[in-house]
Design a protein around this motif. Structure first.
Motif, short mmCIF file in Angstrom:
data_model
loop_
_atom_site.label_atom_id
_atom_site.label_comp_id
_atom_site.label_asym_id
_atom_site.label_seq_id
_atom_site.Cartn_x
_atom_site.Cartn_y
_atom_site.Cartn_z
N ILE A 1 -1.37 -14.95 -26.85
CA ILE A 1 -1.83 -15.37 -25.52
C ILE A 1 -3.07 -16.25 -25.65
N LYS A 2 -3.96 -15.92 -26.59
CA LYS A 2 -5.16 -16.73 -26.80
C LYS A 2 -4.78 -18.15 -27.21
N ARG A 3 -3.81 -18.26 -28.13
CA ARG A 3 -3.38 -19.60 -28.54
C ARG A 3 -2.74 -20.34 -27.37
N LYS A 4 -2.00 -19.59 -26.54
CA LYS A 4 -1.35 -20.21 -25.39
C LYS A 4 -2.40 -20.73 -24.40
N THR A 5 -3.48 -19.97 -24.18
CA THR A 5 -4.52 -20.43 -23.25
C THR A 5 -5.19 -21.70 -23.76
N ARG A 6 -5.31 -21.81 -25.10
CA ARG A 6 -5.87 -23.05 -25.64
C ARG A 6 -4.96 -24.24 -25.36
N LYS A 7 -3.64 -24.00 -25.48
CA LYS A 7 -2.70 -25.07 -25.15
C LYS A 7 -2.80 -25.44 -23.67
N ILE A 8 -2.95 -24.40 -22.82
CA ILE A 8 -3.05 -24.67 -21.39
C ILE A 8 -4.30 -25.48 -21.09
N SER A 9 -5.42 -25.13 -21.78
CA SER A 9 -6.66 -25.86 -21.54
C SER A 9 -6.55 -27.32 -21.96
N SER A 10 -5.63 -27.60 -22.90
CA SER A 10 -5.44 -28.99 -23.32
C SER A 10 -4.37 -29.70 -22.51
N GLY A 11 -3.81 -28.99 -21.51
CA GLY A 11 -2.83 -29.62 -20.62
C GLY A 11 -1.39 -29.43 -21.03
N ASN A 12 -1.13 -28.56 -22.03
CA ASN A 12 0.24 -28.28 -22.46
C ASN A 12 0.73 -27.03 -21.75
N PHE A 13 1.66 -27.21 -20.79
CA PHE A 13 2.17 -26.09 -19.99
C PHE A 13 3.58 -25.68 -20.41
N GLU A 14 4.07 -26.21 -21.52
CA GLU A 14 5.43 -25.91 -21.96
C GLU A 14 5.44 -24.64 -22.82
N ASP A 15 6.60 -24.31 -23.38
CA ASP A 15 6.78 -23.16 -24.28
C ASP A 15 6.33 -21.85 -23.63
N PRO A 16 7.10 -21.32 -22.70
CA PRO A 16 6.72 -20.06 -22.05
C PRO A 16 6.65 -18.91 -23.05
N LEU A 17 5.78 -17.96 -22.75
CA LEU A 17 5.59 -16.81 -23.63
C LEU A 17 6.72 -15.80 -23.46
N ASP A 18 7.20 -15.27 -24.58
CA ASP A 18 8.19 -14.19 -24.57
C ASP A 18 7.78 -13.20 -25.65
N LEU A 19 7.01 -12.17 -25.26
CA LEU A 19 6.38 -11.28 -26.21
C LEU A 19 6.99 -9.89 -26.17
N SER A 20 7.02 -9.26 -27.35
CA SER A 20 7.33 -7.83 -27.44
C SER A 20 5.98 -7.12 -27.48
N SER A 21 5.58 -6.58 -26.35
CA SER A 21 4.21 -6.07 -26.22
C SER A 21 4.19 -4.96 -25.18
N PRO A 22 3.04 -4.26 -25.07
CA PRO A 22 2.90 -3.26 -23.99
C PRO A 22 3.12 -3.91 -22.63
N PRO A 23 3.56 -3.11 -21.63
CA PRO A 23 3.84 -3.68 -20.30
C PRO A 23 2.65 -4.43 -19.72
N GLU A 24 1.40 -3.92 -19.92
CA GLU A 24 0.26 -4.60 -19.34
C GLU A 24 0.12 -6.02 -19.90
N ILE A 25 0.29 -6.15 -21.23
CA ILE A 25 0.19 -7.48 -21.84
C ILE A 25 1.41 -8.31 -21.46
N GLY A 26 2.57 -7.63 -21.31
CA GLY A 26 3.75 -8.35 -20.84
C GLY A 26 3.53 -8.93 -19.45
N HIS A 27 2.88 -8.12 -18.57
CA HIS A 27 2.56 -8.63 -17.23
C HIS A 27 1.61 -9.83 -17.32
#
Length: 485
Positions: free
Chosen positions: A217-243
């Motif tokens: 998610i941290k890497r994804k937020t860096r991409k978002i900050s640079s204007g890259n909104f592609e590649d949606p996250l699909d994680l195997s994680s606890p429900p809270e992090i999944g939310h």
């Protein structure tokens, strides 16, 4: 998600700590059980040895008393000495029975059985000698004395052997406890090391199950900050992090939509501003050509068009300023008790030239007397102008518009119904967002900045009311405003 991957962070921590607690508790319980066993064994061993030694001492005392009374009685034939001899014999038998009762090894039991047999023989010799009246009979003189001495010496030797056996047995048991303690210590150390290893594995697993998706998610937020909104996250994680991941995906979608809306808005505003500016520029050019004022009528018409275009520009700028102030929460409202009916009728009358020119029928219906409402009259008039103006804009020529005003529980309700093309279901929740007008132009051909409904929603929300829409494609739309009384 199923299994461990479906557990939230709290349950993962609970399970992890429970497992650690179970392992630690197992080691502690095992250690406590072994310590208790050692304590019980050592206590039992020492108590048993002490009691056997105590019985051995009493056996020795009883035997000596028995010998003493027997010799005294043999010399004096005093019945008192005989009674003492009998009592000493009973004491010896009692202590022997007590020692036999607590003896828990084959060796100690064999020694006690031997003592019992020797004592029985000793008593039998005395009784036999007493019955013969002191004569040896078939035996040589002094035979009974010698046999009794042998028997007594054998008993004394067995009693000494009992003490030696108890001491050796105690030493052997202590050695056995030491060996068992060493084995228990090894097992305890192995269990402790295993519990530590299991704890590290559990803690590492739980930590990684939480930190690994957070790193993604941290890497994804860096991409978002640079204007890259592609590649949606699909994680195997606890429900809270999944939310959180789904919220980030939703945010990316909204940001992409916002980028698209912003682009559309800039294109729309460029068009909306360019058209009046082009008209004004053309008008200025014509006025320059007619510098002498020879065509006064045409000049007046050009000035009127330029004035109208200037008003359009001012309306666009004012709409942007109003929305910015409302979003910032710095716009002032002048609340006062007023009549909603007069405001609705005023908005209808102002729009009359537009719908009459297009042969649109507009009907106003009032269902009962409406109570006064605390409101900012000018802002509510702005809302009604927008709703009725949109109804006229999206209703085809010859169509029908109806405005309903009725009192309801807790306030007043205003409905504006048109016979336009309707709004697709997927767009109904978004039409109150700013710049969404361009998304509805497709099915109406209307123009605008897309700020009107956003401003209307801010105004109604500021009054503590609500605004909503019901629509059906090709059947028209109904906008409903509720204002609390």
């Amino acid at each position: 998600m199923t299994g461990f991957s479906g557990l939230n962070v709290v349950w993962r921590l609970i399970i992890g700590f429970t497992a650690l607690f179970a392992v630690t508790t197992s080691v502690s319980v095992y250690s406590m059980i072994k310590l208790n066993e050692f304590n019980e064994a050592s206590t039992h061993m020492l108590a048993l040895g002490e009691r056997l030694i105590e019985h051995k001492e009493r056996l020795s005392d009883a035997l000596l008393s028995e010998l003493s009374y027997e010799k005294k009685y043999a010399i004096s034939r005093d019945p008192a000495f005989h009674d003492g001899f009998v009592k000493a014999g009973r004491d010896f038998a009692s202590h022997l029975a007590g020692a036999s009762a607590i003896a828990d090894t084959l060796g100690s039991k064999e020694i006690l059985d031997s003592i019992a047999k020797q004592h029985s023989r000793y008593r039998a010799l005395i009784e036999e000698e007493a019955q013969r009246g002191g004569s040896a009979g078939a035996h040589r003189p002094g035979w009974y004395r010698l046999e009794k001495e042998k028997t007594v010496e054998a008993m004394i030797e067995e009693i000494k052997n009992l003490q030696l056996y108890v001491e050796d047995d105690t030493k052997n048991r202590i050695d056995g406890l030491a060996k068992a303690g060493t084995r228990a210590l090894r097992i305890g150390l192995v269990m402790a090391a295993s519990s530590l290893l299991i704890g590290i594995v559990i803690a590492t697993g739980i930590t990684l199950s939480i930190t690994r998706p957070l790193s993604v998610i941290k890497r994804k937020t860096r991409k978002i900050s640079s204007g890259n909104f592609e590649d949606p996250l699909d994680l195997s994680s606890p429900p809270e992090i999944g939310h959180l991941a789904r919220a980030l995906n939703l945010m990316c979608d909204r940001l992409k939509e916002t980028e698209r809306m912003k682009s559309d808005f800039f294109s729309l505003m460029a068009h909306e501003l360019r058209t009046p500016l082009a008209s004004m520029k053309g008008g200025i050019a014509l006025l320059k050509r007619d510098a002498d004022g020879s065509r006064g009528q045409a000049r007046d018409k050009i000035l009127a068009i330029m004035s109208e275009e200037c008003n359009r520009l001012i309306e666009h700028v004012n709409a942007l300023l109003d929305l910015s102030k409302m979003e910032a929460g710095i716009i002032d409202f002048n609340f006062a008790s007023g009549d909603v009916k007069s405001i609705v009728q005023r908005a209808v009358s102002e729009i009359e030239p537009l719908y009459v020119a297009r042969s649109i029928t507009l009907e106003f219906h009032e269902a009962g007397k409406t109570p006064p409402v605390m409101m900012d009259g000018e802002r509510i008039l702005q809302v009604m102008r927008n709703l009725i103006g949109n109804a006229v804009k999206f209703t085809p020529d010859g169509g029908r518009i109806a405005v309903y005003l009725r009192p309801v529980a807790g306030g007043v309700e205003i409905c504006v119904t048109d016979s336009g093309p309707g709004i697709p279901e997927e767009d109904r929740a978004a039409i109150f967002d700013k710049y969404r007008q361009s998304a509805t132009q497709v099915y109406s051909g209307g123009t605008g900045t897309g700020l009107g409904l956003a401003i209307a929603k801010h105004v109604v929300d500021a009054h503590g009311g609500r605004i909503c829409v019901e629509s059906e494609l090709k059947r028209g739309s109904t906008f409903t405003v509720f204002l609390p009384g």
